[in-house]
Motif scaffolding. Structure first.
Motif, PDB file in Angstrom:
ATOM      1  N   LEU A  14       0.831  -1.203   0.000  1.00  0.00           N
ATOM      2  CA  LEU A  14       0.000   0.000   0.000  1.00  0.00           C
ATOM      3  C   LEU A  14       0.867   1.255   0.000  1.00  0.00           C
ATOM      4  O   LEU A  14       0.615   2.202  -0.752  1.00  0.00           O
ATOM      5  N   LEU A  15       1.907   1.270   0.826  1.00  0.00           N
ATOM      6  CA  LEU A  15       2.808   2.430   0.862  1.00  0.00           C
ATOM      7  C   LEU A  15       3.477   2.642  -0.497  1.00  0.00           C
ATOM      8  O   LEU A  15       3.633   3.784  -0.940  1.00  0.00           O
ATOM      9  N   ARG A  16       3.851   1.570  -1.174  1.00  0.00           N
ATOM     10  CA  ARG A  16       4.424   1.699  -2.532  1.00  0.00           C
ATOM     11  C   ARG A  16       3.406   2.314  -3.486  1.00  0.00           C
ATOM     12  O   ARG A  16       3.739   3.215  -4.264  1.00  0.00           O
ATOM     13  N   THR A  17       2.189   1.841  -3.426  1.00  0.00           N
ATOM     14  CA  THR A  17       1.127   2.358  -4.295  1.00  0.00           C
ATOM     15  C   THR A  17       0.908   3.842  -4.056  1.00  0.00           C
ATOM     16  O   THR A  17       0.689   4.610  -5.000  1.00  0.00           O
ATOM     17  N   LEU A  18       1.004   4.264  -2.796  1.00  0.00           N
ATOM     18  CA  LEU A  18       0.807   5.671  -2.437  1.00  0.00           C
ATOM     19  C   LEU A  18       2.076   6.509  -2.616  1.00  0.00           C
ATOM     20  O   LEU A  18       2.075   7.699  -2.313  1.00  0.00           O
ATOM     21  N   ARG A  19       3.151   5.871  -3.091  1.00  0.00           N
ATOM     22  CA  ARG A  19       4.451   6.531  -3.281  1.00  0.00           C
ATOM     23  C   ARG A  19       4.994   7.093  -1.966  1.00  0.00           C
ATOM     24  O   ARG A  19       5.573   8.163  -1.920  1.00  0.00           O
ATOM     25  N   LEU A  20       4.809   6.344  -0.899  1.00  0.00           N
ATOM     26  CA  LEU A  20       5.310   6.728   0.420  1.00  0.00           C
ATOM     27  C   LEU A  20       6.448   5.796   0.810  1.00  0.00           C
ATOM     28  O   LEU A  20       6.349   5.000   1.738  1.00  0.00           O
ATOM     29  N   SER A  21       7.554   5.896   0.095  1.00  0.00           N
ATOM     30  CA  SER A  21       8.661   4.976   0.334  1.00  0.00           C
ATOM     31  C   SER A  21       9.784   5.610   1.156  1.00  0.00           C
ATOM     32  O   SER A  21      10.801   4.965   1.400  1.00  0.00           O
ATOM     33  N   THR A  22       9.600   6.844   1.591  1.00  0.00           N
ATOM     34  CA  THR A  22      10.549   7.478   2.506  1.00  0.00           C
ATOM     35  C   THR A  22       9.862   7.595   3.859  1.00  0.00           C
ATOM     36  O   THR A  22       8.798   8.204   3.966  1.00  0.00           O
ATOM     37  N   VAL A  23      10.469   6.998   4.860  1.00  0.00           N
ATOM     38  CA  VAL A  23       9.884   6.967   6.198  1.00  0.00           C
ATOM     39  C   VAL A  23      10.806   7.734   7.143  1.00  0.00           C
ATOM     40  O   VAL A  23      12.011   7.489   7.179  1.00  0.00           O
ATOM     41  N   PHE A  24      10.234   8.643   7.903  1.00  0.00           N
ATOM     42  CA  PHE A  24      10.975   9.412   8.901  1.00  0.00           C
ATOM     43  C   PHE A  24      10.587   8.879  10.266  1.00  0.00           C
ATOM     44  O   PHE A  24       9.425   8.564  10.505  1.00  0.00           O
ATOM     45  N   GLY A  25      11.539   8.818  11.190  1.00  0.00           N
ATOM     46  CA  GLY A  25      11.165   8.342  12.510  1.00  0.00           C
ATOM     47  C   GLY A  25      12.295   8.264  13.505  1.00  0.00           C
ATOM     48  O   GLY A  25      13.460   8.509  13.204  1.00  0.00           O
ATOM     49  N   ASN A  26      11.886   7.940  14.709  1.00  0.00           N
ATOM     50  CA  ASN A  26      12.770   7.689  15.830  1.00  0.00           C
ATOM     51  C   ASN A  26      12.252   6.398  16.462  1.00  0.00           C
ATOM     52  O   ASN A  26      11.393   6.433  17.335  1.00  0.00           O
ATOM     53  N   PRO A  27      12.732   5.258  15.990  1.00  0.00           N
ATOM     54  CA  PRO A  27      12.105   3.998  16.372  1.00  0.00           C
ATOM     55  C   PRO A  27      12.414   3.553  17.793  1.00  0.00           C
ATOM     56  O   PRO A  27      13.455   3.867  18.345  1.00  0.00           O
ATOM     57  N   GLY A  28      11.485   2.831  18.327  1.00  0.00           N
ATOM     58  CA  GLY A  28      11.652   2.162  19.612  1.00  0.00           C
ATOM     59  C   GLY A  28      11.324   0.692  19.426  1.00  0.00           C
ATOM     60  O   GLY A  28      11.183   0.205  18.304  1.00  0.00           O
ATOM     61  N   SER A  29      11.152  -0.006  20.504  1.00  0.00           N
ATOM     62  CA  SER A  29      10.939  -1.458  20.441  1.00  0.00           C
ATOM     63  C   SER A  29       9.649  -1.833  19.721  1.00  0.00           C
ATOM     64  O   SER A  29       9.593  -2.876  19.063  1.00  0.00           O
ATOM     65  N   THR A  30       8.609  -1.016  19.806  1.00  0.00           N
ATOM     66  CA  THR A  30       7.341  -1.363  19.161  1.00  0.00           C
ATOM     67  C   THR A  30       7.414  -1.249  17.638  1.00  0.00           C
ATOM     68  O   THR A  30       6.575  -1.801  16.940  1.00  0.00           O
ATOM     69  N   GLU A  31       8.419  -0.543  17.120  1.00  0.00           N
ATOM     70  CA  GLU A  31       8.558  -0.385  15.670  1.00  0.00           C
ATOM     71  C   GLU A  31       9.432  -1.465  15.045  1.00  0.00           C
ATOM     72  O   GLU A  31       9.545  -1.552  13.821  1.00  0.00           O
TER      73      GLU A  31
END
Length: 94
Positions: A14-31
Motif C-alpha cells: 500500500l505504501l508503494r502504491t501511495l508513493r510513500l517509500s521514505t519513512v521518517f522516525g525515531n524507532p523504539g521497540s514497538t517499531e
C-alpha cells in the motif's frame, strides 16, 4: 504455491502504491517488526527525537509536494511530536 499475504506485506505494498517509500522516525521497540527486513526500495530517515522527525518530514513534503510518512514511537513519542505536527498543519493550511 504462493505465500499468504501478511499485514506487513500488504502495508508495504500500500505504501508503494501511495508513493510513500521514505519513512521518517525515531524507532523504539514497538517499531521493530515494521523495520525488520526493511525493503530495499524504501528509505528510512533516522531522527534524534520525534519532534525532529516531524520537522524533517514536513520539510520533505513541502519540498517535494508529496505527503510524508512518519513512524513514531508509542504515546510518549507522539507527545514529543505533537507540537511540530500542529505547526506543520498550520504552515500548510493558513
Amino acid at each position: 504455491m504462493t505465500e499468504k499475504p501478511t499485514v506487513r506485506s500488504i502495508t508495504y505494498n500500500l505504501l508503494r502504491t501511495l508513493r510513500l517509500s521514505t519513512v521518517f522516525g525515531n524507532p523504539g521497540s514497538t517499531e521493530q517488526p515494521f523495520l525488520q527486513d526493511f525493503p530495499e526500495d524504501f528509505t528510512y530517515v533516522l531522527a534524534l527525537q520525534e519532534a525532529s522527525a516531524i520537522a524533517m518530514a514536513d520539510t520533505f513534503a513541502q519540498v517535494t509536494g508529496r505527503p510524508a510518512l512518519v513512524n513514531l514511537h508509542s504515546s510518549a513519542g507522539m507527545g514529543n511530536a505533537v507540537g511540530n505536527l500542529v505547526a506543520a498543519y498550520h504552515a500548510t493550511h493558513h
